[in-house]
Write a protein that holds these residues in place. Structure first.
Motif, PDB file in Angstrom:
ATOM      1  N   PRO A 102     -29.536  21.578 -16.209  1.00 15.65           N
ATOM      2  CA  PRO A 102     -28.681  22.233 -15.209  1.00 15.65           C
ATOM      3  C   PRO A 102     -28.605  21.475 -13.879  1.00 15.65           C
ATOM      4  N   ARG A 103     -29.529  20.587 -13.636  1.00 11.94           N
ATOM      5  CA  ARG A 103     -29.472  19.801 -12.404  1.00 11.94           C
ATOM      6  C   ARG A 103     -28.262  18.866 -12.396  1.00 11.94           C
ATOM      7  N   ILE A 104     -27.744  18.563 -13.559  1.00 11.09           N
ATOM      8  CA  ILE A 104     -26.573  17.688 -13.645  1.00 11.09           C
ATOM      9  C   ILE A 104     -25.316  18.493 -13.321  1.00 11.09           C
ATOM     10  N   ASP A 105     -24.577  18.034 -12.326  1.00 12.62           N
ATOM     11  CA  ASP A 105     -23.322  18.677 -11.947  1.00 12.62           C
ATOM     12  C   ASP A 105     -22.178  18.165 -12.812  1.00 12.62           C
ATOM     13  N   SER A 106     -22.152  16.864 -13.067  1.00 17.37           N
ATOM     14  CA  SER A 106     -21.142  16.271 -13.930  1.00 17.37           C
ATOM     15  C   SER A 106     -21.695  14.986 -14.519  1.00 17.37           C
ATOM     16  N   VAL A 107     -21.104  14.568 -15.638  1.00 13.20           N
ATOM     17  CA  VAL A 107     -21.548  13.334 -16.280  1.00 13.20           C
ATOM     18  C   VAL A 107     -20.350  12.664 -16.944  1.00 13.20           C
ATOM     19  N   GLU A 108     -20.275  11.366 -16.820  1.00 14.60           N
ATOM     20  CA  GLU A 108     -19.227  10.577 -17.467  1.00 14.60           C
ATOM     21  C   GLU A 108     -19.854   9.777 -18.608  1.00 14.60           C
ATOM     22  N   VAL A 109     -19.388  10.030 -19.818  1.00 15.52           N
ATOM     23  CA  VAL A 109     -19.920   9.372 -21.010  1.00 15.52           C
ATOM     24  C   VAL A 109     -18.878   8.359 -21.502  1.00 15.52           C
ATOM     25  N   THR A 110     -19.281   7.116 -21.628  1.00 15.09           N
ATOM     26  CA  THR A 110     -18.338   6.067 -22.030  1.00 15.09           C
ATOM     27  C   THR A 110     -18.947   5.176 -23.110  1.00 15.09           C
ATOM     28  N   ARG A 111     -18.065   4.532 -23.873  1.00 14.00           N
ATOM     29  CA  ARG A 111     -18.493   3.501 -24.805  1.00 14.00           C
ATOM     30  C   ARG A 111     -18.513   2.164 -24.080  1.00 14.00           C
ATOM     31  N   SER A 112     -19.564   1.405 -24.288  1.00 12.01           N
ATOM     32  CA  SER A 112     -19.670   0.071 -23.698  1.00 12.01           C
ATOM     33  C   SER A 112     -19.773  -0.927 -24.848  1.00 12.01           C
ATOM     34  N   TRP A 113     -18.617  -1.468 -25.231  1.00 12.65           N
ATOM     35  CA  TRP A 113     -18.581  -2.344 -26.404  1.00 12.65           C
ATOM     36  C   TRP A 113     -19.387  -3.623 -26.156  1.00 12.65           C
ATOM     37  N   PRO A 114     -20.070  -4.135 -27.189  1.00 12.53           N
ATOM     38  CA  PRO A 114     -19.962  -3.701 -28.593  1.00 12.53           C
ATOM     39  C   PRO A 114     -21.060  -2.744 -29.055  1.00 12.53           C
ATOM     40  N   GLY A 116     -23.093  -0.323 -26.738  1.00  8.16           N
ATOM     41  CA  GLY A 116     -23.701   0.583 -25.769  1.00  8.16           C
ATOM     42  C   GLY A 116     -22.961   1.892 -25.544  1.00  8.16           C
ATOM     43  N   ILE A 117     -23.720   2.876 -25.052  1.00 10.31           N
ATOM     44  CA  ILE A 117     -23.185   4.144 -24.560  1.00 10.31           C
ATOM     45  C   ILE A 117     -23.654   4.274 -23.106  1.00 10.31           C
ATOM     46  N   GLY A 118     -22.720   4.516 -22.201  1.00 15.39           N
ATOM     47  CA  GLY A 118     -23.045   4.647 -20.781  1.00 15.39           C
ATOM     48  C   GLY A 118     -23.010   6.097 -20.339  1.00 15.39           C
ATOM     49  N   LEU A 119     -24.036   6.506 -19.575  1.00 15.97           N
ATOM     50  CA  LEU A 119     -24.124   7.871 -19.044  1.00 15.97           C
ATOM     51  C   LEU A 119     -24.207   7.788 -17.520  1.00 15.97           C
ATOM     52  N   LYS A 120     -23.126   8.154 -16.847  1.00 16.60           N
ATOM     53  CA  LYS A 120     -23.086   8.139 -15.386  1.00 16.60           C
ATOM     54  C   LYS A 120     -23.235   9.572 -14.894  1.00 16.60           C
ATOM     55  N   VAL A 121     -24.386   9.860 -14.277  1.00 19.91           N
ATOM     56  CA  VAL A 121     -24.763  11.227 -13.934  1.00 19.91           C
ATOM     57  C   VAL A 121     -24.536  11.498 -12.444  1.00 19.91           C
ATOM     58  N   SER A 122     -24.073  12.718 -12.152  1.00 24.66           N
ATOM     59  CA  SER A 122     -23.989  13.191 -10.766  1.00 24.66           C
ATOM     60  C   SER A 122     -24.841  14.455 -10.671  1.00 24.66           C
ATOM     61  N   GLU A 123     -25.917  14.395  -9.891  1.00 26.67           N
ATOM     62  CA  GLU A 123     -26.831  15.530  -9.795  1.00 26.67           C
ATOM     63  C   GLU A 123     -26.396  16.512  -8.708  1.00 26.67           C
ATOM     64  N   ARG A 124     -26.768  17.769  -8.897  1.00 32.36           N
ATOM     65  CA  ARG A 124     -26.526  18.783  -7.880  1.00 32.36           C
ATOM     66  C   ARG A 124     -27.452  18.538  -6.684  1.00 32.36           C
ATOM     67  N   THR A 125     -26.976  18.876  -5.505  1.00 30.74           N
ATOM     68  CA  THR A 125     -27.769  18.735  -4.290  1.00 30.74           C
ATOM     69  C   THR A 125     -28.084  20.123  -3.745  1.00 30.74           C
ATOM     70  N   PRO A 126     -29.355  20.443  -3.501  1.00 31.79           N
ATOM     71  CA  PRO A 126     -29.672  21.772  -2.971  1.00 31.79           C
ATOM     72  C   PRO A 126     -29.263  21.904  -1.510  1.00 31.79           C
ATOM     73  N   VAL A 127     -28.626  23.025  -1.185  1.00 37.13           N
ATOM     74  CA  VAL A 127     -28.308  23.323   0.213  1.00 37.13           C
ATOM     75  C   VAL A 127     -29.152  24.482   0.728  1.00 37.13           C
ATOM     76  N   LEU A 128     -29.706  25.252  -0.216  1.00 36.30           N
ATOM     77  CA  LEU A 128     -30.616  26.348   0.125  1.00 36.30           C
ATOM     78  C   LEU A 128     -31.662  26.454  -0.977  1.00 36.30           C
ATOM     79  N   ILE A 129     -32.777  27.080  -0.653  1.00 33.78           N
ATOM     80  CA  ILE A 129     -33.781  27.391  -1.672  1.00 33.78           C
ATOM     81  C   ILE A 129     -34.128  28.876  -1.565  1.00 33.78           C
TER      82      ILE A 129
END
Length: 265
Positions: A102-114, A116-129
């Motif tokens: 759940p810490r991941i806000d969004s992720v971009e999954v791509t093929r990296s030929w020939p 590889g698989i690439g995972l570009k992650v954007s994590e959530r940032t806490p503004v309150l606890i």
């Protein structure tokens, strides 16, 4: 009379040169050969993509992590290594990551030929606890969308504590019944996002009694009556000006931004 012109003589010669010559079309054998070649080419491409060992998933690269580790992301992704790269379900990988981490806000999954698989992650940032009611001494992080996404044992530095303190009766209780706790949390997030940067550094607690009764507790025992989350920019400007005009005050009220007030010392 004048003789024929050069253009007329040329036209006459063209007419006398015999029937027009048409371009020959490929015969049946040539068409069959072309079709066979295309079929063989398509088969070779399909074999290279699905049947050969040349284009298979062998590596997973991870980028963009801040709190999560690359190993955690790889484990949650469950990329099917060894399968043809073309058949790897990118959408399935994305769904697993968002569900399991759940810490991941969004992720971009791509093929990296020939290979590889690439995972570009954007994590959530806490503004309150929020203090975890089920686990004493632990905190739940809340992001800018009001989503509670992670439990941590130590409060992140510089992130204010959210306290929901609606009364059991009166207008505060009515506000809780009307809007619900989730809405009040989102209103607190809006306030946290509107606080001027200089004040945000000194903000320890965002306290919510009702929809229109939100306040801040600052370092040095100072307090700010913010009111509702509406007109956040105007309240931020009023608070900045008020603190410059009365730097020694202990209480600031910007709930009505056109008539801010300060008191105490």
């Amino acid at each position: 009379m004048a003789g024929p012109t050069t253009a007329e003589r040329g036209a006459d010669e063209d007419l006398d040169s015999g029937p027009l010559r048409w371009r020959r079309l490929p015969g049946p054998r040539a068409l069959i050969a072309l079709a066979v070649a295309l079929v063989l080419l398509a088969g070779a491409v399909a074999w290279a993509l699905y049947g050969s060992a040349w284009l298979r998933a062998e590596r997973v690269s991870v980028s963009g992590t801040r709190v999560l580790t690359e190993a955690q992301v790889r484990e949650a992704a469950e990329v099917p290594l060894g399968e043809p790269l073309i058949s790897v379900d990118l959408g399935g990988i994305e769904s697993r990551l968002l569900k399991r981490l759940p810490r991941i806000d969004s992720v971009e999954v791509t093929r990296s030929w020939p290979h590889g698989i690439g995972l570009k992650v954007s994590e959530r940032t806490p503004v309150l606890i929020v203090e975890d009611a089920k686990n004493s001494g632990k905190y739940v992080e809340v992001d800018a969308k009001g989503m509670r996404f992670a439990t941590v044992s130590r409060a992140p530095k510089g992130v204010p504590l959210l306290r929901l303190t609606p009364a059991r009766s009166g207008s505060s209780a009515a506000s809780l019944r009307r809007f619900g706790e989730s809405r009040l949390v989102r209103e607190a997030v809006r306030v946290a996002g509107a606080i001027p940067a200089a004040v945000a550094r000194d903000t320890l607690v965002v306290k919510v009694r009702s929809y229109d009764s939100i306040s801040l507790e600052l370092t040095g025992g100072r307090a700010v009556a913010w009111g509702s989350a509406e007109k956040g920019r105007a309240k931020a400007r009023a608070l900045t000006a008020l603190m410059k005009a009365a730097p020694d005050a202990g209480h600031f009220d910007v709930s009505v931004p056109i008539a801010p007030a300060s008191s105490g010392s």
